[in-house]
Design a protein around this motif. Structure first.
Motif, PDB file in Angstrom:
ATOM      1  N   ASN A  82       2.938  14.281  -8.939  1.00 41.85           N
ATOM      2  CA  ASN A  82       3.927  15.354  -8.914  1.00 41.85           C
ATOM      3  C   ASN A  82       4.573  15.556 -10.286  1.00 41.85           C
ATOM      4  OD1 ASN A  82       3.528  15.842  -6.197  1.00 41.85           O
ATOM      5  ND2 ASN A  82       5.194  14.530  -5.550  1.00 41.85           N
ATOM      6  N   GLN A 111       0.828  -1.208   0.000  1.00 42.39           N
ATOM      7  CA  GLN A 111       0.000   0.000   0.000  1.00 42.39           C
ATOM      8  C   GLN A 111       0.864   1.260   0.000  1.00 42.39           C
ATOM      9  OE1 GLN A 111      -2.452  -0.773   3.432  1.00 42.39           O
ATOM     10  NE2 GLN A 111      -4.089  -1.660   2.177  1.00 42.39           N
ATOM     11  N   ARG A 112       1.949   1.251   0.796  1.00 41.24           N
ATOM     12  CA  ARG A 112       2.854   2.408   0.817  1.00 41.24           C
ATOM     13  C   ARG A 112       3.533   2.597  -0.536  1.00 41.24           C
ATOM     14  NH1 ARG A 112       4.227   0.355   5.954  1.00 41.24           N
ATOM     15  NH2 ARG A 112       6.229  -0.410   5.165  1.00 41.24           N
ATOM     16  N   LEU A 113       3.928   1.501  -1.170  1.00 45.50           N
ATOM     17  CA  LEU A 113       4.551   1.603  -2.492  1.00 45.50           C
ATOM     18  C   LEU A 113       3.579   2.168  -3.524  1.00 45.50           C
ATOM     19  CD1 LEU A 113       6.558  -1.744  -2.638  1.00 45.50           C
ATOM     20  CD2 LEU A 113       7.504   0.565  -2.489  1.00 45.50           C
ATOM     21  N   HIS A 114       2.341   1.701  -3.500  1.00 38.31           N
ATOM     22  CA  HIS A 114       1.332   2.229  -4.421  1.00 38.31           C
ATOM     23  C   HIS A 114       1.089   3.708  -4.166  1.00 38.31           C
ATOM     24  CE1 HIS A 114       0.355  -1.382  -6.535  1.00 38.31           C
ATOM     25  NE2 HIS A 114       0.005  -2.039  -5.437  1.00 38.31           N
ATOM     26  N   GLU A 115       1.046   4.093  -2.913  1.00 36.19           N
ATOM     27  CA  GLU A 115       0.832   5.506  -2.569  1.00 36.19           C
ATOM     28  C   GLU A 115       2.011   6.349  -3.067  1.00 36.19           C
ATOM     29  OE1 GLU A 115      -0.797   8.998  -1.286  1.00 36.19           O
ATOM     30  OE2 GLU A 115      -1.740   7.042  -1.541  1.00 36.19           O
ATOM     31  N   ARG A 116       3.216   5.853  -2.878  1.00 38.56           N
ATOM     32  CA  ARG A 116       4.402   6.584  -3.342  1.00 38.56           C
ATOM     33  C   ARG A 116       4.389   6.721  -4.864  1.00 38.56           C
ATOM     34  NH1 ARG A 116       9.372   3.761  -1.483  1.00 38.56           N
ATOM     35  NH2 ARG A 116       8.675   4.506   0.533  1.00 38.56           N
ATOM     36  N   GLU A 117       4.030   5.655  -5.572  1.00 34.61           N
ATOM     37  CA  GLU A 117       3.936   5.718  -7.030  1.00 34.61           C
ATOM     38  C   GLU A 117       2.881   6.727  -7.464  1.00 34.61           C
ATOM     39  OE1 GLU A 117       3.107   1.733  -8.201  1.00 34.61           O
ATOM     40  OE2 GLU A 117       5.211   1.100  -8.066  1.00 34.61           O
ATOM     41  N   ARG A 118       1.746   6.743  -6.764  1.00 37.76           N
ATOM     42  CA  ARG A 118       0.681   7.685  -7.093  1.00 37.76           C
ATOM     43  C   ARG A 118       1.155   9.111  -6.874  1.00 37.76           C
ATOM     44  NH1 ARG A 118      -2.549  10.930  -5.064  1.00 37.76           N
ATOM     45  NH2 ARG A 118      -2.131  10.421  -2.898  1.00 37.76           N
ATOM     46  N   GLN A 119       1.859   9.363  -5.768  1.00 35.82           N
ATOM     47  CA  GLN A 119       2.355  10.702  -5.480  1.00 35.82           C
ATOM     48  C   GLN A 119       3.386  11.140  -6.523  1.00 35.82           C
ATOM     49  OE1 GLN A 119       3.827  10.527  -1.472  1.00 35.82           O
ATOM     50  NE2 GLN A 119       1.777  10.718  -0.566  1.00 35.82           N
ATOM     51  N   GLU A 120       4.274  10.225  -6.901  1.00 46.79           N
ATOM     52  CA  GLU A 120       5.272  10.557  -7.922  1.00 46.79           C
ATOM     53  C   GLU A 120       4.600  10.867  -9.260  1.00 46.79           C
ATOM     54  OE1 GLU A 120       8.016   7.304  -7.992  1.00 46.79           O
ATOM     55  OE2 GLU A 120       8.954   7.896  -6.088  1.00 46.79           O
ATOM     56  N   ARG A 121       3.573  10.089  -9.580  1.00 45.58           N
ATOM     57  CA  ARG A 121       2.841  10.312 -10.820  1.00 45.58           C
ATOM     58  C   ARG A 121       2.124  11.662 -10.781  1.00 45.58           C
ATOM     59  NH1 ARG A 121       0.423   5.699 -10.795  1.00 45.58           N
ATOM     60  NH2 ARG A 121      -1.490   6.459  -9.865  1.00 45.58           N
TER      61      ARG A 121
END
Length: 71
Positions: free
Chosen positions: A69, A57-67
């Motif tokens: 940004n 879940q943290r990895l998906h959230e980080r990917e979403r934030q990077e996308r």
């Protein structure tokens, strides 16, 4: 139909208990050790399911934030 983390962990725990019982009932040492080892691996896996889910879940959230940004 997918299983929830709780259902998956419960299934692993039930399988671990089943293999522990088979280990107790086994007449041959090799069979007993096999079931005991399998029971331990299943129990270990059940304990790791919530942790692994949180990591994903943290990895998906980080990917979403990077996308977000990057746009």
């Amino acid at each position: 139909m997918s299983m929830t983390d709780e259902q998956l962990a419960e299934m692993h725990k039930l399988l671990a208990d089943y293999h522990r019982r088979l280990a107790r009932e086994a007449a041959i040492d090799v069979t007993q050790q096999y079931h005991a080892d399998l029971a331990q691996r299943l129990a270990d896996e059940a304990a790791l399911i919530p942790r692994r889910t949180a990591i994903v879940q943290r990895l998906h959230e980080r990917e979403r934030q990077e996308r977000d940004n990057g746009e």
